[in-house]
Write an enzyme that holds these catalytic residues in place. Structure first.
Site, PDB file in Angstrom:
ATOM      1  N   GLU A  59      -5.143   4.516  -1.132  1.00 39.66           N
ATOM      2  CA  GLU A  59      -4.086   3.569  -0.755  1.00 39.66           C
ATOM      3  C   GLU A  59      -3.523   3.912   0.628  1.00 39.66           C
ATOM      4  OE1 GLU A  59      -3.781   0.895  -2.277  1.00 39.66           O
ATOM      5  OE2 GLU A  59      -4.237   1.223  -4.373  1.00 39.66           O
ATOM      6  N   GLU A 110      -8.650  -3.534  -4.713  1.00 39.33           N
ATOM      7  CA  GLU A 110      -7.584  -3.660  -5.715  1.00 39.33           C
ATOM      8  C   GLU A 110      -8.190  -3.966  -7.081  1.00 39.33           C
ATOM      9  OE1 GLU A 110      -4.782  -2.662  -4.758  1.00 39.33           O
ATOM     10  OE2 GLU A 110      -4.816  -3.022  -2.619  1.00 39.33           O
ATOM     11  N   GLU A 161      -1.782  -3.190  -9.081  1.00 42.86           N
ATOM     12  CA  GLU A 161      -3.064  -3.544  -8.462  1.00 42.86           C
ATOM     13  C   GLU A 161      -3.340  -5.036  -8.558  1.00 42.86           C
ATOM     14  OE1 GLU A 161      -5.072  -1.578  -6.660  1.00 42.86           O
ATOM     15  OE2 GLU A 161      -3.707   0.107  -6.952  1.00 42.86           O
ATOM     16  N   GLU A 184       0.802  -1.223   0.000  1.00 41.47           N
ATOM     17  CA  GLU A 184       0.000   0.000   0.000  1.00 41.47           C
ATOM     18  C   GLU A 184       0.839   1.278   0.000  1.00 41.47           C
ATOM     19  OE1 GLU A 184      -2.959  -0.370  -0.735  1.00 41.47           O
ATOM     20  OE2 GLU A 184      -3.539  -2.351  -0.041  1.00 41.47           O
ATOM     21  N   HIS A 243      -9.660  -0.728  -8.408  1.00 38.89           N
ATOM     22  CA  HIS A 243      -8.588   0.170  -8.862  1.00 38.89           C
ATOM     23  C   HIS A 243      -8.045  -0.271 -10.215  1.00 38.89           C
ATOM     24  CE1 HIS A 243      -7.626   1.402  -4.429  1.00 38.89           C
ATOM     25  NE2 HIS A 243      -8.800   1.833  -4.845  1.00 38.89           N
ATOM     26  N   HIS A 255      -5.734   2.322   3.013  1.00 39.40           N
ATOM     27  CA  HIS A 255      -5.454   0.883   3.085  1.00 39.40           C
ATOM     28  C   HIS A 255      -4.202   0.625   3.914  1.00 39.40           C
ATOM     29  CE1 HIS A 255      -7.778   0.250  -0.933  1.00 39.40           C
ATOM     30  NE2 HIS A 255      -8.546   0.691   0.040  1.00 39.40           N
TER      31      HIS A 255
END
Length: 189
Positions: free
Chosen positions: A64, A165, A135, A35, A168, A67
């Site tokens: 991110e 993910e 990702e 991350e 993204h 995360h």
């Protein structure tokens, strides 16, 4: 630019002390596809990306960091009640000797985070393909982490991160198509 809301993006729960799993989670904290690397990669690339997709890199880069905070919370909760002997048994003895229970940006093997993990080519499409790959690698790692634990509470948070993910990656794929269309538009001067 940011407004910090003092809560996690998604609740983090763990059902037991598990320093072994915490060690594995460190991959997503300070690893090449973790991350921190993702957040810094995207927020750096946005300076040379066309305006049409700059907001996407800003949004995902910011997420991110959320995360990263979730992973840090997971690691903390998995190790907060661990004894030095338990940490050593889980392969975290060197970490404990250097940092006590503090988090440090390194991967699961204990290798410190490095800026060489993040790339910026300056070609928007090349950078976005790099982002898609990052990702997808993170998605795969989250799946492997889910498979490594029987803690359903921890699995829940990891599944949330895995799904983000995927989203993204899809958004970066859309951005590639937007830039390809713009590149192929007939220019009239």
């Amino acid at each position: 630019m940011w407004i910090y809301e003092k809560k996690l993006q998604y609740p983090v729960r763990v059902s037991k002390c598990d320093p072994r799993m915490a060690k594995f989670l460190m991959e997503q904290y300070g690893g090449a596809d973790g991350e921190l690397a993702a957040a810094l990669r995207y927020l750096n690339q946005r300076y040379t990306i066309p305006d049409r997709v700059i907001g996407l890199l800003t949004d995902i880069g910011t997420e991110e960091f959320a995360h990263l905070e979730m992973i840090a919370t997971m690691v903390y909760k998995l190790t907060k009640d661990a004894s030095p002997a338990q940490l050593e048994e889980a392969g975290l003895g060197a970490h404990f000797a250097n940092h006590d229970h503090a988090l440090f940006y390194n991967n699961a093997a204990g290798v410190p985070w490095t800026a060489t993990y993040i790339q910026a080519k300056g070609d928007p499409i090349a950078d976005l393909y790099e982002d898609i790959a990052a990702e997808e690698k993170a998605r795969a790692t989250y799946q492997w982490l889910i498979d490594m634990t029987d803690d359903v509470d921890l699995q829940d948070g990891l599944k949330f991160l895995r799904e983000r993910e995927i989203i993204h990656s899809l958004r970066f794929r859309e951005a590639v198509e937007i830039l390809k269309e713009a590149r192929d538009e007939q220019k009239v001067f």
